[in-house]
Structures are given as structure tokens and as C-alpha cells.
Write a protein that holds these residues in place. Structure first.
Motif, PDB file in Angstrom:
ATOM      1  N   GLY A 108       0.784  -1.231   0.000  1.00  0.00           N
ATOM      2  CA  GLY A 108       0.000   0.000   0.000  1.00  0.00           C
ATOM      3  C   GLY A 108       0.817   1.282   0.000  1.00  0.00           C
ATOM      4  N   THR A 109       2.155   1.167  -0.055  1.00  0.00           N
ATOM      5  CA  THR A 109       2.992   2.369  -0.105  1.00  0.00           C
ATOM      6  C   THR A 109       2.683   3.143  -1.384  1.00  0.00           C
ATOM      7  OG1 THR A 109       4.733   1.202   1.072  1.00  0.00           O
ATOM      8  CG2 THR A 109       5.383   3.225  -0.058  1.00  0.00           C
ATOM      9  N   PRO A 110       2.307   4.426  -1.260  1.00  0.00           N
ATOM     10  CA  PRO A 110       1.981   5.165  -2.485  1.00  0.00           C
ATOM     11  C   PRO A 110       3.225   5.488  -3.314  1.00  0.00           C
ATOM     12  CG  PRO A 110       1.789   6.585  -0.581  1.00  0.00           C
ATOM     13  CD  PRO A 110       2.102   5.228  -0.062  1.00  0.00           C
ATOM     14  N   TYR A 111       3.025   5.626  -4.604  1.00  0.00           N
ATOM     15  CA  TYR A 111       4.137   5.878  -5.538  1.00  0.00           C
ATOM     16  C   TYR A 111       4.860   7.176  -5.207  1.00  0.00           C
ATOM     17  CZ  TYR A 111       6.678   6.530  -9.908  1.00  0.00           C
ATOM     18  OH  TYR A 111       7.669   6.739 -10.838  1.00  0.00           O
ATOM     19  N   GLU A 112       4.146   8.151  -4.663  1.00  0.00           N
ATOM     20  CA  GLU A 112       4.741   9.449  -4.301  1.00  0.00           C
ATOM     21  C   GLU A 112       5.947   9.241  -3.368  1.00  0.00           C
ATOM     22  OE1 GLU A 112       2.673  12.957  -4.351  1.00  0.00           O
ATOM     23  OE2 GLU A 112       4.791  13.446  -4.519  1.00  0.00           O
ATOM     24  N   ASN A 113       5.762   8.440  -2.308  1.00  0.00           N
ATOM     25  CA  ASN A 113       6.839   8.181  -1.339  1.00  0.00           C
ATOM     26  C   ASN A 113       7.962   7.367  -1.974  1.00  0.00           C
ATOM     27  OD1 ASN A 113       4.930   9.319   0.221  1.00  0.00           O
ATOM     28  ND2 ASN A 113       4.793   7.689   1.730  1.00  0.00           N
ATOM     29  N   TYR A 114       7.556   6.390  -2.768  1.00  0.00           N
ATOM     30  CA  TYR A 114       8.504   5.509  -3.452  1.00  0.00           C
ATOM     31  C   TYR A 114       9.392   6.337  -4.383  1.00  0.00           C
ATOM     32  CZ  TYR A 114       9.726   0.895  -5.355  1.00  0.00           C
ATOM     33  OH  TYR A 114      10.370  -0.249  -5.707  1.00  0.00           O
ATOM     34  N   PHE A 115       8.754   7.258  -5.093  1.00  0.00           N
ATOM     35  CA  PHE A 115       9.451   8.107  -6.063  1.00  0.00           C
ATOM     36  C   PHE A 115      10.467   9.009  -5.352  1.00  0.00           C
ATOM     37  CE2 PHE A 115       9.752  12.075  -8.514  1.00  0.00           C
ATOM     38  CZ  PHE A 115      10.119  11.591  -9.753  1.00  0.00           C
ATOM     39  N   LYS A 116      10.057   9.560  -4.207  1.00  0.00           N
ATOM     40  CA  LYS A 116      10.945  10.442  -3.449  1.00  0.00           C
ATOM     41  C   LYS A 116      12.184   9.681  -2.959  1.00  0.00           C
ATOM     42  CE  LYS A 116       7.875  14.106  -2.147  1.00  0.00           C
ATOM     43  NZ  LYS A 116       6.818  14.552  -1.300  1.00  0.00           N
ATOM     44  N   ALA A 117      11.956   8.447  -2.464  1.00  0.00           N
ATOM     45  CA  ALA A 117      13.080   7.631  -2.000  1.00  0.00           C
ATOM     46  C   ALA A 117      13.992   7.260  -3.174  1.00  0.00           C
ATOM     47  CB  ALA A 117      12.556   6.369  -1.324  1.00  0.00           C
ATOM     48  N   LEU A 118      13.370   6.890  -4.273  1.00  0.00           N
ATOM     49  CA  LEU A 118      14.108   6.530  -5.502  1.00  0.00           C
ATOM     50  C   LEU A 118      14.954   7.716  -5.975  1.00  0.00           C
ATOM     51  CD1 LEU A 118      13.820   3.836  -7.163  1.00  0.00           C
ATOM     52  CD2 LEU A 118      12.415   5.123  -8.748  1.00  0.00           C
ATOM     53  N   ALA A 119      14.363   8.913  -5.903  1.00  0.00           N
ATOM     54  CA  ALA A 119      15.048  10.132  -6.325  1.00  0.00           C
ATOM     55  C   ALA A 119      16.226  10.444  -5.409  1.00  0.00           C
ATOM     56  CB  ALA A 119      14.067  11.295  -6.339  1.00  0.00           C
ATOM     57  N   ALA A 120      16.001  10.254  -4.089  1.00  0.00           N
ATOM     58  CA  ALA A 120      17.069  10.519  -3.116  1.00  0.00           C
ATOM     59  C   ALA A 120      18.248   9.574  -3.339  1.00  0.00           C
ATOM     60  CB  ALA A 120      16.519  10.364  -1.701  1.00  0.00           C
ATOM     61  N   ILE A 121      17.950   8.310  -3.606  1.00  0.00           N
ATOM     62  CA  ILE A 121      19.013   7.318  -3.816  1.00  0.00           C
ATOM     63  C   ILE A 121      19.761   7.604  -5.124  1.00  0.00           C
ATOM     64  CG2 ILE A 121      19.526   4.867  -4.165  1.00  0.00           C
ATOM     65  CD1 ILE A 121      16.965   4.294  -2.416  1.00  0.00           C
ATOM     66  N   SER A 122      19.003   7.809  -6.193  1.00  0.00           N
ATOM     67  CA  SER A 122      19.617   8.026  -7.508  1.00  0.00           C
ATOM     68  C   SER A 122      20.443   9.309  -7.550  1.00  0.00           C
ATOM     69  CB  SER A 122      18.544   8.070  -8.592  1.00  0.00           C
ATOM     70  OG  SER A 122      17.997   6.800  -8.753  1.00  0.00           O
ATOM     71  N   SER A 123      19.935  10.365  -6.916  1.00  0.00           N
ATOM     72  CA  SER A 123      20.654  11.644  -6.972  1.00  0.00           C
ATOM     73  C   SER A 123      21.964  11.593  -6.188  1.00  0.00           C
ATOM     74  CB  SER A 123      19.767  12.770  -6.438  1.00  0.00           C
ATOM     75  OG  SER A 123      19.493  12.540  -5.080  1.00  0.00           O
ATOM     76  N   ASN A 124      22.057  10.634  -5.259  1.00  0.00           N
ATOM     77  CA  ASN A 124      23.302  10.481  -4.498  1.00  0.00           C
ATOM     78  C   ASN A 124      24.212   9.399  -5.095  1.00  0.00           C
ATOM     79  OD1 ASN A 124      23.264  12.367  -2.154  1.00  0.00           O
ATOM     80  ND2 ASN A 124      21.273  11.411  -1.890  1.00  0.00           N
ATOM     81  N   GLY A 125      23.895   8.965  -6.286  1.00  0.00           N
ATOM     82  CA  GLY A 125      24.752   8.012  -6.996  1.00  0.00           C
ATOM     83  C   GLY A 125      24.491   6.562  -6.675  1.00  0.00           C
TER      84      GLY A 125
END
Lengths: 136, 136
Positions: A108-125
Motif C-alpha cells: 500500500g505504499t503510495p508511488y509518491e513516497n517511493y518516487f521520493k526515496a528513488l530520487a534521493a538514492i539516484s541523486s546520491n549516486g
């Protein structure tokens, strides 16, 4: 008789004087109507299959998403804290195998939260490895 | 005694203007690409880390507000169809730059809906370009 002679003398030329005007009008129309589409996104090269399985080890940092809550290595953090902690790992300077961050999410985790985490990980390499929930 | 300079009238050659304009139109028609952006109903997630994409994408995957999956604007039945579709498109690619797959998803969708699609893209060998809006 007279009418026939007149018909023969007529020159039927196509008027081409306004062609350039029409053409330029068409160009202007296309220039105004065209939109150059530039979407904003985050790149994420997710390892698949065997690579994903290899990526999962005890030492690998893990991000857990449980609804609105975020956990980094089992410690509750905010999104800003997550970005700071990921930046501290200096992932961009490491080899690709050591840049893996596991991402686990509860049902049930919404995509909004998933996207933010994905963005944080990707932007830090980081390279995201999705942790699949085991089916019972 | 001051000599009056005669003003020369220089005629601008306009005869070829029409040809140039039509050549420009043909050039734009040949070079332009019709957008394959699927017209799907969704609200993009927001993040401060999103950037404008410079790379070209090989495929566009979208999941709308109702959880329907689209591959290049065409609705597909399941995430597995995305995997096969992307896999087929990636067979002709040579470098990593040609592996980018655009992914759009509604911000409110739960994990159960979007995660299989993300995994399908990863399994097919695509680099995910998750589309979102800039959170300022």
C-alpha cells in the motif's frame, strides 16, 4: 466565331506570387503550435535477476518504506535525513557493486513516497535494488 | 558645388523566397517526430531531485490513475507484456544510452500496482527514467 478566337488567346497561368506568403505563414503556424517537450525525471538503473540477488547482502544499506514512514537501516528518518545519510555514504565515488541501496516497501505504499526515496538514492549516486516481498 | 548623390534602388531578390520557405517546411516535416506521449490521466509525483532529461527514450510506459498500464500509448494487460515489449525494443540497441525507458505513474497508486511494472522494465534491461514534477 469571335468567342472561339478569344478563348484561344487566353493564357492560363497559375498565380504563384502568394506562394512564399503561404509558405511562411505555414512555418510561423508550425513554430507557434509546436511545443518542445522536455520532461523532468530521475534515472534509476535497477539491477535485475541474479544481479539483484547478489546485491542483497547484510552490509548493503536498506531503505524501508512503511506507509508515510521511512526507515534507513531500521532507523526512522525523515526524507531530508535520508538524503543527508545517503550523501554521507559518498556512493558516487564507489564501484558499481558497492553503490547498491536496497529499497523495500510495505503493501500500500503510495508511488509518491517511493518516487521520493528513488530520487534521493539516484541523486546520491546509488543503484536501487528492489526487495521483493516473499509470498506466503 | 555639392553633387547630389543619386539614390540607387537595390531590388531585393524575392523570386526564390517561396522555394526557400517550402524547403524549410519540408525540412521540418522530415526532421520532426510525432510525440508518442501517451495521453493518460495521472498526477505525477513531486521531488526536489528531478532533472530535465537529455537522453532519448526507447519506450514510454505509463500507469494511469486506475492502474491501467500503457506501453508507448497502447494499453497492455499486465506488467509481463511491458517486459516483453521493452525487451523486443531493446534488441536493436547498442549502447547504454539507448536503454532508457520513460516511466510515468500516478502518485497515489499503491506499491502492488506499480512495482511489478518497474521490475518488468528492469528485467527487460531498461534504465528507468521515472517522470515527476519539480518540488520547489
Amino acid at each position: 466565331m469571335k468567342n472561339r478566337k478569344e478563348k484561344k488567346n487566353r493564357i492560363s497561368a497559375i498565380p504563384t506570387d502568394s506562394f512564399s506568403d503561404i509558405a511562411f505563414l505555414l512555418i510561423v503556424y508550425f513554430m507557434v503550435a509546436t511545443t518542445l517537450l522536455k520532461v523532468k525525471s530521475i534515472p534509476a538503473d535497477l539491477p535485475s535477476g541474479e544481479k539483484a540477488a547478489q546485491a542483497q547482502s547484510e552490509k548493503t544499506p536498506i531503505v524501508n518504506l512503511r506507509g508515510a514512514e521511512i526507515f534507513f537501516n531500521d532507523k526512522a528518518v525523515s526524507m531530508e535525513d535520508l538524503t543527508t545519510r545517503l550523501a554521507a555514504l559518498e556512493l558516487a565515488q564507489k564501484e558499481s557493486a558497492q553503490r547498491v541501496i536496497m529499497l523495500e516497501s510495505a503493501r500500500g505504499t503510495p508511488y509518491e513516497n517511493y518516487f521520493k526515496a528513488l530520487a534521493a538514492i539516484s541523486s546520491n549516486g546509488g543503484v536501487v535494488a528492489i526487495v521483493e516481498a516473499e509470498e506466503k | 558645388m555639392a553633387l547630389k548623390k543619386k539614390r540607387r534602388t537595390v531590388p531585393v531578390p524575392v523570386a526564390s523566397m517561396g522555394d526557400i520557405a517550402f524547403l524549410l517546411i519540408i525540412f521540418f516535416l522530415v526532421c520532426s517526430e510525432v510525440s508518442k506521449e501517451p495521453d493518460v490521466d495521472l498526477i505525477s509525483p513531486r521531488s526536489a531531485h528531478v532533472k530535465k532529461v537529455e537522453s532519448t527514450v526507447v519506450a514510454r510506459v505509463a500507469v494511469d490513475v486506475n492502474g491501467r498500464i500503457y506501453l508507448d500509448g497502447v494499453p497492455v494487460n499486465a506488467a509481463k507484456d511491458v517486459e516483453w515489449g521493452v525487451r523486443a525494443l531493446l534488441t536493436s540497441t547498442i549502447s547504454d544510452d539507448q536503454r532508457h525507458v520513460q516511466f510515468k505513474c500516478d502518485a497515489k497508486l499503491p506499491k502492488e500496482t506499480f512495482e511489478p511494472v518497474l521490475q518488468a522494465i528492469a528485467e527487460a534491461g531498461g534504465i528507468i527514467e521515472a517522470v515527476g514534477d519539480l518540488d520547489e
